[in-house]
Motif scaffolding. Structure first.
Motif, PDB file in Angstrom:
ATOM      1  N   GLU A 106     -28.913 -14.467  30.457  1.00 19.69           N
ATOM      2  CA  GLU A 106     -29.386 -15.632  29.697  1.00 19.69           C
ATOM      3  C   GLU A 106     -30.600 -16.263  30.369  1.00 19.69           C
ATOM      4  N   TRP A 107     -30.574 -16.342  31.703  1.00 19.40           N
ATOM      5  CA  TRP A 107     -31.702 -16.930  32.429  1.00 19.40           C
ATOM      6  C   TRP A 107     -32.962 -16.096  32.225  1.00 19.40           C
ATOM      7  N   LEU A 108     -32.809 -14.776  32.324  1.00 15.62           N
ATOM      8  CA  LEU A 108     -33.963 -13.904  32.115  1.00 15.62           C
ATOM      9  C   LEU A 108     -34.518 -14.061  30.708  1.00 15.62           C
ATOM     10  N   LYS A 109     -33.629 -14.144  29.748  1.00 11.72           N
ATOM     11  CA  LYS A 109     -34.057 -14.292  28.355  1.00 11.72           C
ATOM     12  C   LYS A 109     -34.919 -15.539  28.173  1.00 11.72           C
ATOM     13  N   GLY A 110     -34.596 -16.581  28.914  1.00  6.56           N
ATOM     14  CA  GLY A 110     -35.341 -17.822  28.781  1.00  6.56           C
ATOM     15  C   GLY A 110     -36.549 -17.943  29.684  1.00  6.56           C
ATOM     16  N   ASN A 111     -36.756 -16.963  30.594  1.00  6.08           N
ATOM     17  CA  ASN A 111     -37.824 -17.114  31.579  1.00  6.08           C
ATOM     18  C   ASN A 111     -38.829 -15.973  31.622  1.00  6.08           C
ATOM     19  N   VAL A 112     -38.609 -14.911  30.859  1.00  8.66           N
ATOM     20  CA  VAL A 112     -39.581 -13.827  30.834  1.00  8.66           C
ATOM     21  C   VAL A 112     -40.447 -13.928  29.582  1.00  8.66           C
ATOM     22  N   SER A 113     -41.560 -13.198  29.594  1.00  7.40           N
ATOM     23  CA  SER A 113     -42.482 -13.181  28.462  1.00  7.40           C
ATOM     24  C   SER A 113     -42.481 -11.800  27.825  1.00  7.40           C
ATOM     25  N   PRO A 114     -42.866 -11.697  26.551  1.00  2.60           N
ATOM     26  CA  PRO A 114     -42.943 -10.392  25.884  1.00  2.60           C
ATOM     27  C   PRO A 114     -43.828  -9.429  26.681  1.00  2.60           C
ATOM     28  N   THR A 126     -24.059  -1.878  37.784  1.00  2.48           N
ATOM     29  CA  THR A 126     -23.196  -1.080  36.926  1.00  2.48           C
ATOM     30  C   THR A 126     -23.802  -0.963  35.527  1.00  2.48           C
ATOM     31  N   ARG A 127     -23.309  -0.025  34.755  1.00  2.00           N
ATOM     32  CA  ARG A 127     -23.796   0.131  33.389  1.00  2.00           C
ATOM     33  C   ARG A 127     -23.503  -1.113  32.552  1.00  2.00           C
ATOM     34  N   SER A 128     -22.364  -1.742  32.769  1.00  2.00           N
ATOM     35  CA  SER A 128     -22.051  -2.964  32.019  1.00  2.00           C
ATOM     36  C   SER A 128     -23.077  -4.045  32.301  1.00  2.00           C
ATOM     37  N   GLU A 129     -23.451  -4.201  33.565  1.00  2.00           N
ATOM     38  CA  GLU A 129     -24.469  -5.196  33.919  1.00  2.00           C
ATOM     39  C   GLU A 129     -25.812  -4.842  33.310  1.00  2.00           C
ATOM     40  N   VAL A 130     -26.155  -3.582  33.371  1.00  2.00           N
ATOM     41  CA  VAL A 130     -27.432  -3.127  32.831  1.00  2.00           C
ATOM     42  C   VAL A 130     -27.500  -3.401  31.336  1.00  2.00           C
ATOM     43  N   ARG A 131     -26.436  -3.100  30.613  1.00  2.00           N
ATOM     44  CA  ARG A 131     -26.435  -3.316  29.160  1.00  2.00           C
ATOM     45  C   ARG A 131     -26.658  -4.777  28.801  1.00  2.00           C
ATOM     46  N   ARG A 132     -25.942  -5.677  29.500  1.00  2.00           N
ATOM     47  CA  ARG A 132     -26.083  -7.100  29.179  1.00  2.00           C
ATOM     48  C   ARG A 132     -27.517  -7.565  29.353  1.00  2.00           C
TER      49      ARG A 132
END
Length: 617
Positions: A106-114, A126-132
């Protein structure tokens, strides 16, 4: 000493190290990099060479993640570390983020640019972390990309060498089952799941499976290694040969094909090229494992580590060993509490003094009983006053406080003996407190105690999970608008990890509790900047038994920790008669188990008798 009190955290280095990491990011054409507190095995217990998060940020907790972007950086921690992280990182460089409120994704979604690319090491996530994180980044037209080398390693010039401790046997007598029997059981599970193999990446699972132990990480007897267990045929063990003496190598080669760790990737490639599906733990194994299998056309089936649950169901030998370890540990704790009471009169004892004294007493009792203290099971949380409000406080020479009259002293500690792992927390009043303060302490302590007793007394049907039971430990606190921000209980290994999955007692504990599991029962209360309270015993899930007048068999818990509670902190008026009965029965058990210890003195027996007398009457 098995514990160092040297301050290893250095927030003053954060700015220069983040700057070096950002230069490495530019060289590898990524605009961000994720630094989890993890190694290739995805375990809580990591070697010094894998402490990348601590090196970069200064934060030394056992769980956390940092994200570094070109213009900002954040450290994500759970409720145990919200105070600690603010004390250990440079707040001008890192923003502490409570992961309960906002996740890394969620933090990355709000702080990165296209168009931005965020790099990560596929061996550390882990793959689960990577997917999220992938989903979050894709939603804002950014992407997650693996890097060929870990960018922290590229700038960590004095990184320690990987550990090479000698592997030793955990005998069949202590384990209760041979390694060959365990391998056969896991192979049967794999056949039932219709998969051809499983790649085991958790060193605790591998240690349990092969009846081996090691000392590659602090306080937990793990030999770092990987294994491939096949549904048919011999398993493969990937471990540095320098860790194996001739006798140990001969023993392991009777069970498995033994290879160096650099042969793991070729073996996974070969596994992927063959027909059949491979079981992969998406939340417990590195993304790199799955990718290696898929690279050569292999197919993975996602599922939990098949070794974890059989490991958690302790054998009768393991339970007997754990009970013996707790009796031994109880004598050490009794002597420590008696010593501390005497120090309250003389004064001058510090948090470090207390941690050292308890370790000495554990070692002495082990020598008397003929079972040596192999290690402590985690860095002792020896905390007084406001330090007690830090859930996972680690005392250092810099933070060390003297115990003062009227303060609460919280001691959370454990031991590693060859026959069992212990973990116990006691909160005691040091000296005397003024009346109003004592009333506050008693109210909070007794509400924590009520939750502890409620869980200890619980009866529950087959299929009950830790999430179902967690409320029992919190209800008495909730009624007064109070709570605690950590789980109520974790699994505990048999001379293995003090924090063991897959079962736990928490809001997120969704694995059913089964006969033979050992868990902790440790509700608490923490007033930031003031004091902390926690009461912890270890409990064993007993087999279901019929209840008089009932129509369904119920599990119950057996408490195996043996040490008195501080009677001065108990507000009897807040306890019900069943709670008082439980407490009196528990103290009677403690006295019965410890009073007959061979070298107990008359003075110690008198102290124990007074500490364990009935609450009422």
């Amino acid at each position: 000493m098995f514990q160092s009190f040297t301050e290893t955290s250095d927030p003053t280095r954060g700015a220069e190290r983040v700057s070096a990491l950002r230069e490495a990011m530019q060289r590898h054409d990524v605009q961000g990099f994720i630094v989890p507190r993890a190694d290739e095995h995805q375990g809580e217990y990591v070697a010094k060479s894998a402490e990348r998060l601590a090196w970069l940020t200064g934060f030394t907790g056992s769980a956390g993640t940092a994200v570094v972007l070109a213009d900002k950086a954040a450290v994500f921690v759970d409720g145990r570390y919200t105070v600690q992280v603010r004390n250990q990182v440079d707040l001008d460089v890192f923003q502490p983020v409570p992961v309960m409120e906002i996740s890394v994704a969620e933090w990355l979604k709000g702080n990165v640019s296209p168009g931005m690319t965020i790099g990560f090491d596929p061996w550390l996530m882990t793959r689960s972390e990577v997917r999220r994180i992938e989903r979050a980044l894709e939603s804002v037209s950014a992407r997650l990309a693996p890097v060929d080398i870990n960018l922290v390693d590229a700038v960590w010039t004095d990184r320690p060498e990987s550990p090479l401790s000698q592997v030793f046997e955990q005998t069949d007598a202590l384990a209760g089952r041979s390694a060959a029997e365990k391998i056969s059981e896991i192979q049967g599970i794999l056949r039932d799941k219709r998969v051809v193999a499983f790649c085991a990446t958790d060193p605790a699972s591998i240690a349990w499976l092969f009846n081996i132990r090691g000392k590659d990480v602090a306080h937990t007897p793990l030999p770092l290694s990987f294994a491939i267990v096949r549904a048919e045929g011999r398993p493969s063990l990937f471990i540095d040969g320098r860790k194996l003496g001739n006798e140990m190598r001969d023993r392991l080669e009777q069970l498995a094909d033994v290879s160096e760790p650099d042969r793991l990737l070729p073996a996974l490639h070969e596994l992927g090229s063959r027909d059949g599906e491979v079981l992969y733990d998406a939340s417990g194994s590195a993304e790199a494992i799955a990718v290696a299998i898929e690279t050569t056309g292999g197919h993975i089936v996602e599922g939990a580590d098949p070794i974890a649950l059989p490991k958690a169901r302790k054998s009768e030998a393991e339970l007997a060993g754990s009970r013996a370890a707790h009796a031994r540990d109880g004598v050490a704790m009794m002597r420590f509490l008696m010593w501390l009471e005497g120090e309250a009169t003389d004064g001058g004892v510090t948090e470090i003094d207390a941690a050292k004294r308890l370790e000495e007493l554990r070692a002495e009792v082990g020598e008397t009983d003929g079972v040596a203290l192999e290690d402590i099971s985690f860095d002792t949380i020896s905390s007084t006053g406001l330090n007690g409000a830090i859930n996972h406080y680690r005392v250092t020479e810099k933070s060390n406080r003297a115990l003062a009259a009227g303060d609460l002293f919280l001691l959370d500690s454990g031991a590693q003996y060859r026959d069992g792992t212990t973990d116990i927390t006691r909160t005691v009043l040091f000296g005397e407190a003024e009346a109003a303060r004592l009333d506050l302490y008693r109210d909070r302590f007794t509400r924590v105690l009520k939750g502890h007793i409620a869980l200890a007394m619980a009866r529950f049907p087959k299929g009950t999970t830790g999430a179902h039971l967690d409320i029992l430990a919190r209800s008495a606190l909730w009624t007064s608008g109070l709570d605690f921000d950590h789980g109520t209980g974790h699994g505990v290994g048999a001379y293995l990890s003090v924090h063991e999955g897959p079962a736990r007692i928490s809001k997120a504990g969704h694995v059913p509790l089964e006969t033979g599991m050992i868990l902790s029962n440790e509700p608490g209360y923490y007033r930031e900047g003031d004091f902390g309270i926690r009461i912890e015993n270890l409990i064993v899930v007993r087999e279901p038994r019929e209840v008089s007048g009932g129509d369904r068999a119920m599990h119950a818990f057996e408490t195996i920790t043996l040490a008195p509670l501080d009677r001065r902190l108990i507000a009897t008026r807040l306890l019900t008669q069943p709670e008082i009965s439980w407490l009196d029965t528990y103290h009677s058990r403690v006295f019965g188990a410890l009073s007959g210890w061979p070298d107990l003195t008359a003075e110690e027996r008198r102290w124990l008798d007074a500490a364990c007398r009935p609450i009422v009457g």
